[in-house]
Design an enzyme around this catalytic site. Sequence first.
Site, PDB file in Angstrom:
ATOM      1  N   ASP A  46      26.848   5.825 -11.566  1.00  0.00           N
ATOM      2  CA  ASP A  46      25.594   6.225 -12.669  1.00  0.00           C
ATOM      3  C   ASP A  46      24.180   5.457 -12.383  1.00  0.00           C
ATOM      4  O   ASP A  46      24.176   4.531 -12.245  1.00  0.00           O
ATOM      5  CB  ASP A  46      25.947   5.553 -14.177  1.00  0.00           C
ATOM      6  CG  ASP A  46      27.090   6.603 -14.626  1.00  0.00           C
ATOM      7  OD1 ASP A  46      27.019   7.673 -14.817  1.00  0.00           O
ATOM      8  OD2 ASP A  46      28.246   5.774 -15.183  1.00  0.00           O
ATOM      9  N   HIS A  75      25.994  10.390 -10.194  1.00  0.00           N
ATOM     10  CA  HIS A  75      25.579  10.997 -11.391  1.00  0.00           C
ATOM     11  C   HIS A  75      23.871  10.596 -11.605  1.00  0.00           C
ATOM     12  O   HIS A  75      23.695   9.412 -11.908  1.00  0.00           O
ATOM     13  CB  HIS A  75      26.256  10.852 -12.599  1.00  0.00           C
ATOM     14  CG  HIS A  75      25.700  11.162 -13.881  1.00  0.00           C
ATOM     15  ND1 HIS A  75      26.376  10.774 -15.239  1.00  0.00           N
ATOM     16  CD2 HIS A  75      24.880  11.934 -14.240  1.00  0.00           C
ATOM     17  CE1 HIS A  75      25.833  11.350 -16.111  1.00  0.00           C
ATOM     18  NE2 HIS A  75      24.483  11.872 -15.360  1.00  0.00           N
ATOM     19  N   ASP A 182      31.717  13.554 -19.238  1.00  0.00           N
ATOM     20  CA  ASP A 182      31.359  12.261 -18.909  1.00  0.00           C
ATOM     21  C   ASP A 182      31.005  11.622 -20.300  1.00  0.00           C
ATOM     22  O   ASP A 182      30.192  12.124 -20.958  1.00  0.00           O
ATOM     23  CB  ASP A 182      30.487  12.322 -17.849  1.00  0.00           C
ATOM     24  CG  ASP A 182      30.076  10.850 -17.314  1.00  0.00           C
ATOM     25  OD1 ASP A 182      30.648   9.840 -17.977  1.00  0.00           O
ATOM     26  OD2 ASP A 182      28.876  10.575 -16.720  1.00  0.00           O
ATOM     27  N   GLY A 183      31.765  10.456 -20.557  1.00  0.00           N
ATOM     28  CA  GLY A 183      31.237   9.746 -21.592  1.00  0.00           C
ATOM     29  C   GLY A 183      32.033   9.500 -22.842  1.00  0.00           C
ATOM     30  O   GLY A 183      32.541  10.348 -23.191  1.00  0.00           O
ATOM     31  N   GLY A 184      32.589   8.206 -23.107  1.00  0.00           N
ATOM     32  CA  GLY A 184      33.373   8.035 -24.308  1.00  0.00           C
ATOM     33  C   GLY A 184      34.696   8.494 -23.899  1.00  0.00           C
ATOM     34  O   GLY A 184      35.493   8.856 -24.973  1.00  0.00           O
ATOM     35  N   GLY A 204      34.491   5.503 -17.583  1.00  0.00           N
ATOM     36  CA  GLY A 204      33.885   4.250 -16.875  1.00  0.00           C
ATOM     37  C   GLY A 204      34.774   2.900 -17.499  1.00  0.00           C
ATOM     38  O   GLY A 204      35.473   2.363 -16.971  1.00  0.00           O
ATOM     39  N   SER A 205      34.053   2.457 -18.672  1.00  0.00           N
ATOM     40  CA  SER A 205      34.475   1.231 -19.277  1.00  0.00           C
ATOM     41  C   SER A 205      36.107   1.134 -19.553  1.00  0.00           C
ATOM     42  O   SER A 205      36.345   0.150 -19.786  1.00  0.00           O
ATOM     43  CB  SER A 205      33.360   0.665 -20.475  1.00  0.00           C
ATOM     44  OG  SER A 205      33.606   1.872 -21.397  1.00  0.00           O
TER      45      SER A 205
HETATM   46  C1  DX5 Z   1      26.515   7.514 -19.539  1.00  0.00           C
HETATM   47  C2  DX5 Z   1      27.133   7.687 -18.219  1.00  0.00           C
HETATM   48  C3  DX5 Z   1      28.556   7.661 -18.340  1.00  0.00           C
HETATM   49  C4  DX5 Z   1      29.048   6.320 -18.576  1.00  0.00           C
HETATM   50  C5  DX5 Z   1      30.443   6.374 -18.807  1.00  0.00           C
HETATM   51  O1  DX5 Z   1      25.237   7.013 -19.683  1.00  0.00           O
HETATM   52  O2  DX5 Z   1      26.650   8.610 -17.592  1.00  0.00           O
HETATM   53  O3  DX5 Z   1      29.150   7.768 -17.007  1.00  0.00           O
HETATM   54  O4  DX5 Z   1      28.789   5.158 -17.747  1.00  0.00           O
HETATM   55  O5  DX5 Z   1      31.094   5.363 -19.312  1.00  0.00           O
HETATM   56  P1  DX5 Z   1      32.190   5.310 -20.502  1.00  0.00           P
HETATM   57  O6  DX5 Z   1      33.578   5.925 -19.974  1.00  0.00           O
HETATM   58  O7  DX5 Z   1      32.158   3.746 -20.607  1.00  0.00           O
HETATM   59  O8  DX5 Z   1      31.578   5.900 -21.844  1.00  0.00           O
HETATM   60 ZN    ZN Z   2      27.960   9.375 -15.350  1.00  0.00          ZN
END
Ligand code: DX5
Ligand code: ZN
Length: 233
Positions: A46, A75, A182-184, A204-205
């Site tokens: 990211d 990204h 992507d996200g959450g 990600g997290s």
């Molecule tokens: C959002 C990013 C995501 C994010 C994903 O700003 O593009 O890639 O880091 O992280 P999680 O999976 O923790 O939402």
């Molecule tokens: Zn991302």
Amino acid sequence: MMNVTAKELIDGGPGLSVGVLTADLLRLGEELGALDEAGVAIAHVDVMDGVFCPQTTVGPPIVKALPDRFVKDVHLMIDEPLEKVQAYLDAGAGIVTFHVESTIHPHRVLQRLAGSGVVRGVALNPGTPVAAVEPLLDELELVLVLAVNPGWGGQSFIPATEHKLAAARELIHDREIVLAVDGGITKANVEHVASLGVDLIVTGSAVYDGKAPAGNARAMLEAVGRARTGASA
Ligand code: DX5
Ligand code: ZN
């Protein structure tokens, strides 16, 4: 550099791309071992510039430092990517995704990326309708639907994304274009998300939670696999 094609991503999908931002960046080499252990081959980076979105993260040097055994999924959450994309190609990116909102010339950025061998992606913020990518469909290989507003890891999946993924799938129709989200995405919702007709899931997290990245990645891959075969747990 590890290359991948849109066709490979679609045929092998849904696949998992793991964002490394919440890994321990000073121990990134070791942290990536968790992906090897689990069998994840795509590493998502990211890139935030503090202009397009509030946080500033990393740039081409980290992408270059990532081992070439991974597909480097970059990204870009950066303003005016046109003159900046070459550095990511030089750093060995396998996928380069920029935001349709980040430039008034998204088509030109895609033309700039053409012929580089990279999978060309365009991302959409939660507030942007999927129709924004319609004029670009002949020039891209991946559409990335953001399920959170770009800025930070660990935010919650916005429910309206489900409808948006369906609209994106309809727009893509029978073109060889990867639909990514992507996200959450967490262990709790990944199986459901994988059943929404997507080809690539970014997380990600939920993997790099500071505790058990290999186990987390394995659990998420298994859940995606269950969705693929339709064998719900
Ligand atoms: C959002 C990013 C995501 C994010 C994903 O700003 O593009 O890639 O880091 O992280 P999680 O999976 O923790 O939402
Ligand atoms: Zn991302």
